[in-house]
Scaffold this motif. Structure first.
Motif, PDB file in Angstrom:
ATOM      1  N   LEU A 180       0.866  -1.169   0.000  1.00  0.00           N
ATOM      2  CA  LEU A 180       0.000   0.000   0.000  1.00  0.00           C
ATOM      3  C   LEU A 180       0.904   1.220   0.000  1.00  0.00           C
ATOM      4  O   LEU A 180       1.924   1.232   0.694  1.00  0.00           O
ATOM      5  CB  LEU A 180      -0.914   0.020   1.217  1.00  0.00           C
ATOM      6  N   ASP A 181       0.553   2.220  -0.753  1.00  0.00           N
ATOM      7  CA  ASP A 181       1.451   3.362  -0.908  1.00  0.00           C
ATOM      8  C   ASP A 181       0.716   4.670  -0.655  1.00  0.00           C
ATOM      9  O   ASP A 181       0.261   5.329  -1.582  1.00  0.00           O
ATOM     10  CB  ASP A 181       2.046   3.351  -2.325  1.00  0.00           C
ATOM     11  N   PRO A 182       0.591   5.062   0.627  1.00  0.00           N
ATOM     12  CA  PRO A 182       0.000   6.374   0.899  1.00  0.00           C
ATOM     13  C   PRO A 182       0.967   7.472   0.495  1.00  0.00           C
ATOM     14  O   PRO A 182       2.185   7.320   0.627  1.00  0.00           O
ATOM     15  CB  PRO A 182      -0.202   6.349   2.423  1.00  0.00           C
ATOM     16  N   TRP A 183       0.444   8.571   0.005  1.00  0.00           N
ATOM     17  CA  TRP A 183       1.314   9.689  -0.355  1.00  0.00           C
ATOM     18  C   TRP A 183       1.643  10.519   0.867  1.00  0.00           C
ATOM     19  O   TRP A 183       0.800  10.745   1.744  1.00  0.00           O
ATOM     20  CB  TRP A 183       0.645  10.542  -1.438  1.00  0.00           C
ATOM     21  N   VAL A 184       2.902  10.948   0.936  1.00  0.00           N
ATOM     22  CA  VAL A 184       3.386  11.794   2.027  1.00  0.00           C
ATOM     23  C   VAL A 184       4.037  13.035   1.434  1.00  0.00           C
ATOM     24  O   VAL A 184       4.388  13.072   0.244  1.00  0.00           O
ATOM     25  CB  VAL A 184       4.392  11.051   2.930  1.00  0.00           C
ATOM     26  N   LEU A 185       4.199  14.040   2.270  1.00  0.00           N
ATOM     27  CA  LEU A 185       4.863  15.265   1.828  1.00  0.00           C
ATOM     28  C   LEU A 185       6.311  15.235   2.317  1.00  0.00           C
ATOM     29  O   LEU A 185       6.583  15.311   3.519  1.00  0.00           O
ATOM     30  CB  LEU A 185       4.146  16.497   2.379  1.00  0.00           C
ATOM     31  N   SER A 238      -0.767   8.410   7.769  1.00  0.00           N
ATOM     32  CA  SER A 238      -1.337   8.529   6.423  1.00  0.00           C
ATOM     33  C   SER A 238      -2.290   7.386   6.122  1.00  0.00           C
ATOM     34  O   SER A 238      -3.340   7.579   5.484  1.00  0.00           O
ATOM     35  CB  SER A 238      -0.217   8.568   5.380  1.00  0.00           C
ATOM     36  N   LEU A 239      -1.950   6.185   6.564  1.00  0.00           N
ATOM     37  CA  LEU A 239      -2.835   5.050   6.329  1.00  0.00           C
ATOM     38  C   LEU A 239      -4.171   5.208   7.056  1.00  0.00           C
ATOM     39  O   LEU A 239      -5.196   4.681   6.621  1.00  0.00           O
ATOM     40  CB  LEU A 239      -2.145   3.755   6.751  1.00  0.00           C
ATOM     41  N   LYS A 240      -4.173   5.955   8.133  1.00  0.00           N
ATOM     42  CA  LYS A 240      -5.417   6.182   8.881  1.00  0.00           C
ATOM     43  C   LYS A 240      -6.363   7.113   8.123  1.00  0.00           C
ATOM     44  O   LYS A 240      -7.572   7.116   8.371  1.00  0.00           O
ATOM     45  CB  LYS A 240      -5.094   6.751  10.259  1.00  0.00           C
ATOM     46  N   ILE A 241      -5.836   7.923   7.212  1.00  0.00           N
ATOM     47  CA  ILE A 241      -6.676   8.851   6.437  1.00  0.00           C
ATOM     48  C   ILE A 241      -6.627   8.504   4.942  1.00  0.00           C
ATOM     49  O   ILE A 241      -6.833   9.350   4.083  1.00  0.00           O
ATOM     50  CB  ILE A 241      -6.253  10.317   6.667  1.00  0.00           C
ATOM     51  N   ALA A 242      -6.341   7.241   4.665  1.00  0.00           N
ATOM     52  CA  ALA A 242      -6.151   6.805   3.275  1.00  0.00           C
ATOM     53  C   ALA A 242      -7.475   6.681   2.531  1.00  0.00           C
ATOM     54  O   ALA A 242      -8.478   6.213   3.078  1.00  0.00           O
ATOM     55  CB  ALA A 242      -5.434   5.461   3.259  1.00  0.00           C
ATOM     56  N   ARG A 243      -7.446   7.083   1.275  1.00  0.00           N
ATOM     57  CA  ARG A 243      -8.544   6.856   0.345  1.00  0.00           C
ATOM     58  C   ARG A 243      -7.940   6.526  -1.022  1.00  0.00           C
ATOM     59  O   ARG A 243      -6.893   7.071  -1.377  1.00  0.00           O
ATOM     60  CB  ARG A 243      -9.434   8.094   0.203  1.00  0.00           C
ATOM     61  N   PRO A 244      -8.596   5.659  -1.790  1.00  0.00           N
ATOM     62  CA  PRO A 244      -8.078   5.385  -3.135  1.00  0.00           C
ATOM     63  C   PRO A 244      -7.893   6.682  -3.911  1.00  0.00           C
ATOM     64  O   PRO A 244      -8.798   7.527  -3.963  1.00  0.00           O
ATOM     65  CB  PRO A 244      -9.164   4.501  -3.745  1.00  0.00           C
ATOM     66  N   VAL A 264      -6.812  13.976   3.634  1.00  0.00           N
ATOM     67  CA  VAL A 264      -6.791  12.716   2.891  1.00  0.00           C
ATOM     68  C   VAL A 264      -5.378  12.420   2.416  1.00  0.00           C
ATOM     69  O   VAL A 264      -4.678  13.311   1.930  1.00  0.00           O
ATOM     70  CB  VAL A 264      -7.736  12.784   1.668  1.00  0.00           C
ATOM     71  N   SER A 265      -4.977  11.162   2.545  1.00  0.00           N
ATOM     72  CA  SER A 265      -3.762  10.702   1.885  1.00  0.00           C
ATOM     73  C   SER A 265      -4.183   9.825   0.715  1.00  0.00           C
ATOM     74  O   SER A 265      -4.700   8.720   0.924  1.00  0.00           O
ATOM     75  CB  SER A 265      -2.883   9.882   2.841  1.00  0.00           C
ATOM     76  N   PRO A 266      -4.029  10.297  -0.525  1.00  0.00           N
ATOM     77  CA  PRO A 266      -4.359   9.438  -1.665  1.00  0.00           C
ATOM     78  C   PRO A 266      -3.460   8.208  -1.623  1.00  0.00           C
ATOM     79  O   PRO A 266      -2.248   8.321  -1.430  1.00  0.00           O
ATOM     80  CB  PRO A 266      -4.068  10.314  -2.882  1.00  0.00           C
ATOM     81  N   THR A 267      -4.060   7.054  -1.752  1.00  0.00           N
ATOM     82  CA  THR A 267      -3.314   5.815  -1.540  1.00  0.00           C
ATOM     83  C   THR A 267      -3.502   4.869  -2.715  1.00  0.00           C
ATOM     84  O   THR A 267      -4.597   4.778  -3.285  1.00  0.00           O
ATOM     85  CB  THR A 267      -3.761   5.147  -0.228  1.00  0.00           C
ATOM     86  N   PHE A 268      -2.440   4.177  -3.056  1.00  0.00           N
ATOM     87  CA  PHE A 268      -2.419   3.282  -4.198  1.00  0.00           C
ATOM     88  C   PHE A 268      -1.896   1.928  -3.737  1.00  0.00           C
ATOM     89  O   PHE A 268      -1.460   1.780  -2.600  1.00  0.00           O
ATOM     90  CB  PHE A 268      -1.564   3.890  -5.312  1.00  0.00           C
TER      91      PHE A 268
END
Length: 442
Positions: A161-166, A388-394, A316-320
């Motif tokens: 799983l790849d949540p986006w981070v800054l 980030s995984l706690k606020i993940a959305r596709p 939201v962390s967009p996650t792939f």
């Protein structure tokens, strides 16, 4: 180097890995029948198609371990993502694949591969025998959501799983007294303050290349409260949220990004950031390792790993996600099944965590003491992933023609960077994609 990581962070990471938009874990269980023998297919060979990524590199690095364990010879290649998509579609459509195992991007290929039934339903292989420590329950709910098709088929195993981070350069921020952004507006303001063409430093870098650029925009879109479809199932890509997020995307890259950013994919953005020439970079969490590698990076010890700040409506962390499966056309289903068990096994998942090559889908990785002790990036990275995984959305719509979605809107975003009007480009892209979407649903 041993790092002390708070137990709370580790527990948050494990909890976060189970959650992706509140989706439940499948109840299917793997039942090993009889004695499992890793040497069962000794002497055979398989071909593995990998997407070029930190995960692909990890599998190739430890490939000999699998060969020694099983006696199966592996031929593996890493192919850049866009070329990989083209290659796999051509080969699957031909009814004959040069590969036995295929690495896929769920956010692009899940529905596409399902429609063609191009990958083997693994449930039969589960029943015929799995390694003693396979443990399907150890895979997170978010990972199994991606791996399970709407008809119940499990045609891959989740890998990452790849949540986006800054990512942010602490030295550049400190030099100008800028604080880590707490909102979208803060991101824009910080980028303006830190943008310094005279010294070759840009305030923000990200993906500008068409197709690759869409996840950066859609991540912002979700934070503005955007939805990909309205209540009637129609595209919602001309809404105020779409307009505001696309405008923010354009302004960040055009006004505070590098020259030629319209040609930047993740690798170009990463290269600029690790040279110390970018103050912020927004992308997947799995791109961290080179930033802490003295042989590649000029900013070792200066990198901050931050959770995506809240947008006007949501944080939201967009996650792939990545997965790995068995080609439905292979004559070597057994050896291929053994490979994907190993590739997504507990040992490899622990290595993924230790090297920060991604966010493992196995819950056990987050409690692996050795992996945590050998983490090759700061503990701050694990904390950012956990939150980030706690606020993940596709990060992309889950539709069959998602590649076309990225192509059409990627061109629109690219045009915005080179002078196109934001509203006009969104309107044009929406009109162009609407019939493609409609056709895919009939």
């Amino acid at each position: 180097m041993t790092r002390s990581i708070p137990r709370r962070t580790v527990l948050q990471a494990a909890a976060g890995a189970t959650a992706l938009a509140g989706l439940p874990l499948t109840s299917t269980q793997a039942q090993a029948q009889g004695a499992f023998d890793w040497k069962r297919y000794s002497g055979q060979s398989i071909e593995v198609h990998l997407i070029k990524s930190p995960r692909g590199e990890l599998l190739q690095k430890y490939q000999k371990e699998f060969e020694d364990l099983t006696g199966i010879k592996v031929g593996a290649e890493q192919v850049p993502e866009q070329q990989s998509r083209q290659k796999t579609v051509i080969e699957f459509n031909s009814g004959k694949t040069s590969f036995d195992v295929v690495h896929l991007s769920y956010h692009v290929q899940k529905r596409q591969f399902a429609k063609g039934k191009w990958m083997e339903d693994l449930r039969g292989l589960f029943a015929n025998g799995a390694a003693p420590d396979f443990d399907l329950k150890d895979y997170s709910a978010g990972g199994m959501f991606y791996a399970t098709q709407s008809d119940g088929r499990i045609d891959s195993l989740p890998f990452n799983l790849d949540p986006w981070v800054l990512y942010w350069n602490k030295e550049l921020f400190a030099a100008k007294g800028v604080a880590y952004p707490k909102s979208y507006a803060d991101i824009v303001n910080a980028a303006k303050k830190l943008h310094d063409p005279a010294t070759g430093v840009v305030g923000f870098v990200g993906r500008g290349l068409k197709n690759a650029n869409v996840p950066l925009w859609t991540g912002l879109f979700l934070g503005f409260g955007g939805q990909f479809f309205d209540a009637n199932g129609k595209l919602a890509t001309e809404t105020p949220e779409a307009l505001a997020s696309a405008t923010m995307y354009r302004d960040l890259l055009k006004n505070t990004g590098p020259a030629g950013v319209a040609g930047y994919n993740w690798n170009e953005a990463q290269s600029l950031f690790l040279q110390g020439k970018a103050a912020m970079w927004l992308d997947g969490s799995g791109f961290a390792p080179p930033l802490e590698d003295p042989a590649k990076s000029k900013i070792v010890g200066k990198v901050g790993y931050g959770v995506m700040p809240p947008g006007p409506k949501l944080q939201v962390s967009p996650t792939f996600g990545d997965g790995i499966g068995v080609s439905a056309f292979t004559t070597k289903k057994g050896p291929a099944w053994y490979y994907i068990q190993w590739a997504t096994g507990k040992a490899m998942q622990a290595r993924m965590l230790a090297t920060a090559s991604g966010a493992p889908v196995r819950l056990s990785a987050y409690s692996n003491a050795e992996a945590i002790a050998n983490l090759k990036v700061p503990a701050e990275w694990l904390s950012a992933v956990a939150e980030s995984l706690k606020i993940a959305r596709p990060g992309l719509p889950i539709i069959e023609p998602v590649t076309e979605f990225r192509d059409v809107f990627g061109i629109a975003l690219n045009n915005m960077l080179t002078g196109g009007d934001v509203a006009a480009e969104l309107k044009k892209a929406t009109a162009e994609f609407a019939p493609v979407l409609a056709k895919s649903e009939t």
